[in-house]
Design an enzyme around this catalytic site. Structure first.
Site, PDB file in Angstrom:
ATOM      1  N   GLU A 149       0.847  -1.203   0.000  1.00  0.00           N
ATOM      2  CA  GLU A 149       0.000   0.000   0.000  1.00  0.00           C
ATOM      3  C   GLU A 149       0.872   1.239   0.000  1.00  0.00           C
ATOM      4  O   GLU A 149       1.978   1.219   0.514  1.00  0.00           O
ATOM      5  CB  GLU A 149      -0.793   0.052   1.295  1.00  0.00           C
ATOM      6  CG  GLU A 149      -1.946  -0.892   1.328  1.00  0.00           C
ATOM      7  CD  GLU A 149      -2.709  -0.775   2.652  1.00  0.00           C
ATOM      8  OE1 GLU A 149      -3.720  -1.441   2.748  1.00  0.00           O
ATOM      9  OE2 GLU A 149      -2.257  -0.022   3.551  1.00  0.00           O
ATOM     10  N   ASP A 259       9.251  -1.466 -14.751  1.00  0.00           N
ATOM     11  CA  ASP A 259       7.803  -1.376 -14.545  1.00  0.00           C
ATOM     12  C   ASP A 259       7.311   0.030 -14.873  1.00  0.00           C
ATOM     13  O   ASP A 259       6.503   0.594 -14.153  1.00  0.00           O
ATOM     14  CB  ASP A 259       7.490  -1.755 -13.089  1.00  0.00           C
ATOM     15  CG  ASP A 259       6.000  -1.969 -12.865  1.00  0.00           C
ATOM     16  OD1 ASP A 259       5.277  -2.228 -13.848  1.00  0.00           O
ATOM     17  OD2 ASP A 259       5.552  -1.854 -11.706  1.00  0.00           O
TER      18      ASP A 259
HETATM   19  N1  LIG Z   1       5.657   9.899  -4.250  1.00  0.00           N
HETATM   20  C1  LIG Z   1       4.354   9.929  -4.491  1.00  0.00           C
HETATM   21  N2  LIG Z   1       3.648  11.052  -4.316  1.00  0.00           N
HETATM   22  C2  LIG Z   1       2.322  11.076  -4.559  1.00  0.00           C
HETATM   23  N3  LIG Z   1       1.612  10.022  -4.963  1.00  0.00           N
HETATM   24  C3  LIG Z   1       2.260   8.873  -5.160  1.00  0.00           C
HETATM   25  C4  LIG Z   1       3.657   8.745  -4.920  1.00  0.00           C
HETATM   26  N4  LIG Z   1       4.024   7.483  -5.201  1.00  0.00           N
HETATM   27  C5  LIG Z   1       2.913   6.832  -5.579  1.00  0.00           C
HETATM   28  N5  LIG Z   1       1.845   7.653  -5.552  1.00  0.00           N
HETATM   29  C6  LIG Z   1       0.454   7.327  -5.881  1.00  0.00           C
HETATM   30  O1  LIG Z   1       0.156   6.035  -5.416  1.00  0.00           O
HETATM   31  C7  LIG Z   1      -0.299   5.228  -6.491  1.00  0.00           C
HETATM   32  C8  LIG Z   1       0.095   3.795  -6.252  1.00  0.00           C
HETATM   33  O2  LIG Z   1       1.470   3.687  -6.329  1.00  0.00           O
HETATM   34  P1  LIG Z   1       2.201   2.313  -6.260  1.00  0.00           P
HETATM   35  O3  LIG Z   1       3.586   2.543  -6.688  1.00  0.00           O
HETATM   36  O4  LIG Z   1       1.995   1.649  -4.968  1.00  0.00           O
HETATM   37  O5  LIG Z   1       1.363   1.404  -7.174  1.00  0.00           O
HETATM   38  P2  LIG Z   1       1.396   0.995  -8.664  1.00  0.00           P
HETATM   39  O6  LIG Z   1       2.511   1.681  -9.364  1.00  0.00           O
HETATM   40  O7  LIG Z   1       0.020   1.155  -9.191  1.00  0.00           O
HETATM   41  O8  LIG Z   1       1.654  -0.541  -8.539  1.00  0.00           O
HETATM   42  P3  LIG Z   1       2.947  -1.408  -8.519  1.00  0.00           P
HETATM   43  O9  LIG Z   1       3.515  -1.301  -7.157  1.00  0.00           O
HETATM   44  O10 LIG Z   1       2.378  -2.718  -8.837  1.00  0.00           O
HETATM   45  O11 LIG Z   1       3.869  -0.903  -9.583  1.00  0.00           O
HETATM   46  C9  LIG Z   1       0.352   5.860  -7.726  1.00  0.00           C
HETATM   47  O12 LIG Z   1      -0.335   5.557  -8.861  1.00  0.00           O
HETATM   48  C10 LIG Z   1       0.268   7.328  -7.375  1.00  0.00           C
HETATM   49  O13 LIG Z   1      -0.995   7.832  -7.686  1.00  0.00           O
END
Ligand SMILES: Nc1ncnc2c1ncn2[C@@H]1O[C@H](COP(=O)(O)OP(=O)(O)OP(=O)(O)O)[C@@H](O)[C@H]1O
Length: 422
Positions: A149, A259
Site C-alpha cells: 500500500e 515497470d
Molecule cells: N511519491 C508519491 N507522491 C504522490 N503520490 C504517489 C507517490 N508514489 C505513488 N503515488 C500514488 O500512489 C499510487 C500507487 O502507487 P504504487 O507505486 O503503490 O502502485 P502501482 O505503481 O500502481 O503498482 P505497482 O507497485 O504494482 O507498480 C500511484 O499511482 C500514485 O498515484
C-alpha cells in the site's frame, strides 16, 4: 517426521537465521531443541549460516541453546573460520569468547563462501527511518500496488509517500541485508525527474520505503480525465520521462526500472513529471513477478511490458524504452494500448504475435517513427534514452503550432479498437 516436512523445517530455520530473525528462531527451537545443530546437505549448521552473514543476535541465541562450535561443513570450514574470512570482528569475538577453535578451512570452502557472501553491509544506515516518526494513523491511503500500500503522511512535519511492503514479500522473496544495500544506493539517486527517495524502515516489520510526496497525481489519472493534451505538452512530458530515465540508465550502476507505466509517473505542483517506483524490482528480489501479479490481482503493468520481460527472457535497459513507447502512444491516442483487451491478453499479443497498437492520432513529424523504433521487437533498434532526449528536444523546437481541436481525439474521434501486426 516425514523427510519432506523435515526439509521444510530446516529451510525455515536457515532462513530465520539468514535474516537474523530471533523471534522466528526461538519459536522453531521451542518446537524442537535438536534443530539447534540441524545441518543441511553441505553439513552447514545454523551457526555456520549466522557466522557467514554476520547475524550476531541469532548467533547468541544459538550459542545459548548449545550450538556446536567446532563443527565443520563439507569444505572443512567452521563458523569461526567463516567469520574470520569475511572480517566480521564482533562475530569472531563472540565465537572466540565462547571457545571456538581456529580452523583454516579448505581453499575451495573459502572460494564458495566468498561467492555466497552478502553484499557489503552499509556502514551507516543514516537513511534508516524510525517508524515511530511516521504518522500512519492519520495517513491517507493513496494507492495499492503489487508490492504493498502507499500512503500520504507526515515525517518530521514533511509530507511524504510511504510504501508499506506486503508482509508475504518479506519472508520468501526478500533478504533484509540486500534490501538495505539497495536502499543505500537508491537514496543517492538525485534528479529533477526522479521521485526523491528519502529513506526506509528496514529494521522492523513492516518494511517501508519513504519518498517525497508529489501533489499533482499520476499520469494515469491525468489521462483518465479525458483532457486533450496538446502535442507540445506531450513532448514536454515525454522529455521529462526520458531525462529521468536517461539519468537512471547512465549511472555507473545503471538502474533498469522494468515497470514503467503511467501510474508510476507522478506530477508535481508545477506539472513536471517524475519517474517513481524505480529500483523496486531489484529491491524486492522478485524472481517470479508473474506470481506476485497473480497473487495481488495487480496486472496493470502487463500492458506496458516489453515482450522479453513478459516471456522471462534475458533483457536489458531497452525494456524501459519499450514501455516508454507504449506510454507515448497512450498520450497521443488518449487510450491505453490495446484498450479493448485485458492487460495480460494484450501482453500476449505483443510478445507472441508481435502485434503493436494501431496509430491513428495526429503525431508531430518524426514521432511515429520514434515510437516504432522504441517498441521494436529487435531490441538493438530501440534508441537509448540519451538520444531520445535529443530527438525530442529537436522535435519540440521544430514543432509547428497544431490547432488544439485536432487533438481532442478521445472526445472527437471514435477510435476503433483494432489491432494490426507491425
Ligand atoms: N511519491 C508519491 N507522491 C504522490 N503520490 C504517489 C507517490 N508514489 C505513488 N503515488 C500514488 O500512489 C499510487 C500507487 O502507487 P504504487 O507505486 O503503490 O502502485 P502501482 O505503481 O500502481 O503498482 P505497482 O507497485 O504494482 O507498480 C500511484 O499511482 C500514485 O498515484
Amino acid at each position: 517426521m516425514e523427510a519432506k516436512q523435515q526439509l521444510a523445517q530446516l529451510s525455515e530455520l536457515h532462513w530465520a537465521v539468514r535474516n537474523d530473525d530471533v523471534g522466528k528462531l526461538t519459536e522453531l527451537l521451542e518446537q524442537d531443541r535438536n534443530l539447534v545443530n540441524a545441518s543441511d546437505y553441505d553439513k552447514r549448521t545454523p551457526l555456520h549460516i549466522a557466522a557467514t552473514h554476520d547475524c550476531v543476535s541469532v548467533a547468541k541465541v544459538l550459542l545459548s541453546e548449545g550450538a556446536a562450535l567446532n563443527v565443520k561443513d563439507r569444505w572443512g570450514n567452521s563458523p569461526r573460520s567463516e567469520a574470520e574470512s569475511a572480517g566480521y570482528k564482533e562475530m569472531v569475538k563472540l565465537l572466540k569468547d565462547s571457545g571456538a577453535e581456529v580452523h583454516a578451512g579448505s581453499p575451495r570452502g573459502h572460494a564458495e563462501s566468498l561467492i555466497q557472501a552478502p553484499p557489503p553491509r552499509p556502514s551507516n544506515l543514516d537513511w534508516e527511518i524510525d517508524p515511530n516518526e511516521i504518522e500512519l494513523e492519520t495517513s491517507e491511503l493513496i494507492g495499492k500496488g503489487s508490492f504493498g500500500e502507499i500512503r500520504k503522511t507526515l515525517w518530521r512535519g514533511t509530507p511524504v509517500a510511504v510504501k508499506t511492503i506486503r508482509p508475504s514479500l518479506h519472508n520468501d522473496r526478500m533478504v533484509v541485508k540486500d534490501f538495505q544495500h539497495e536502499v543505500q544506493l537508491l537514496v543517492k539517486v538525485r534528479h529533477p525527474n526522479i521521485v526523491q527517495f528519502i529513506g526506509a524502515v528496514t529494521r522492523q516489520k513492516p518494511l517501508m520505503l519513504v519518498t517525497e510526496y508529489l501533489a499533482g497525481g499520476d499520469l494515469h489519472e491525468l489521462l483518465q480525465k479525458k483532457e486533450a493534451l496538446s502535442p507540445d505538452r506531450i513532448v514536454k512530458y515525454a522529455l521529462d520521462i526520458a531525462r529521468g530515465m536517461s539519468y537512471l540508465h547512465n549511472r555507473t550502476k545503471p538502474i533498469i526500472h522494468r515497470d514503467l507505466k503511467p501510474r508510476n509517473i507522478i506530477l508535481d505542483e508545477d506539472q513536471e513529471l517524475k519517474v517513481g517506483d524505480f529500483g523496486l524490482s531489484k529491491l524486492i528480489n522478485v524472481q517470479h513477478l508473474h506470481d506476485v501479479y497473480k497473487m495481488t490481482g495487480e496486472t496493470g503493468s502487463y500492458r506496458y511490458m516489453a515482450p522479453e520481460v513478459f516471456e522471462h527472457n534475458p533483457y536489458d535497459k531497452s525494456v524501459d524504452v519499450f514501455s516508454f513507447a507504449m506510454m507515448l502512444y497512450e498520450m497521443f491516442e488518449g487510450l491505453p494500448p490495446f484498450d479493448d483487451k485485458e492487460a495480460y491478453e494484450a501482453a500476449t499479443l505483443v510478445a507472441r504475435d508481435g502485434l503493436r497498437p494501431v496509430m491513428k492520432a495526429t503525431y508531430p513529424p518524426g514521432m511515429e517513427n520514434l515510437i516504432k523504433r522504441c517498441w521494436s521487437s529487435y531490441t538493438p533498434k530501440r534508441p537509448p534514452f540519451a538520444s531520445i532526449v535529443e530527438e525530442l528536444e529537436k522535435m519540440l523546437e521544430e514543432m509547428p503550432a497544431v490547432p488544439k481541436d485536432r487533438l481532442h481525439l478521445r472526445d472527437i474521434l471514435h477510435i476503433r479498437r483494432t489491432v494490426h501486426p507491425q
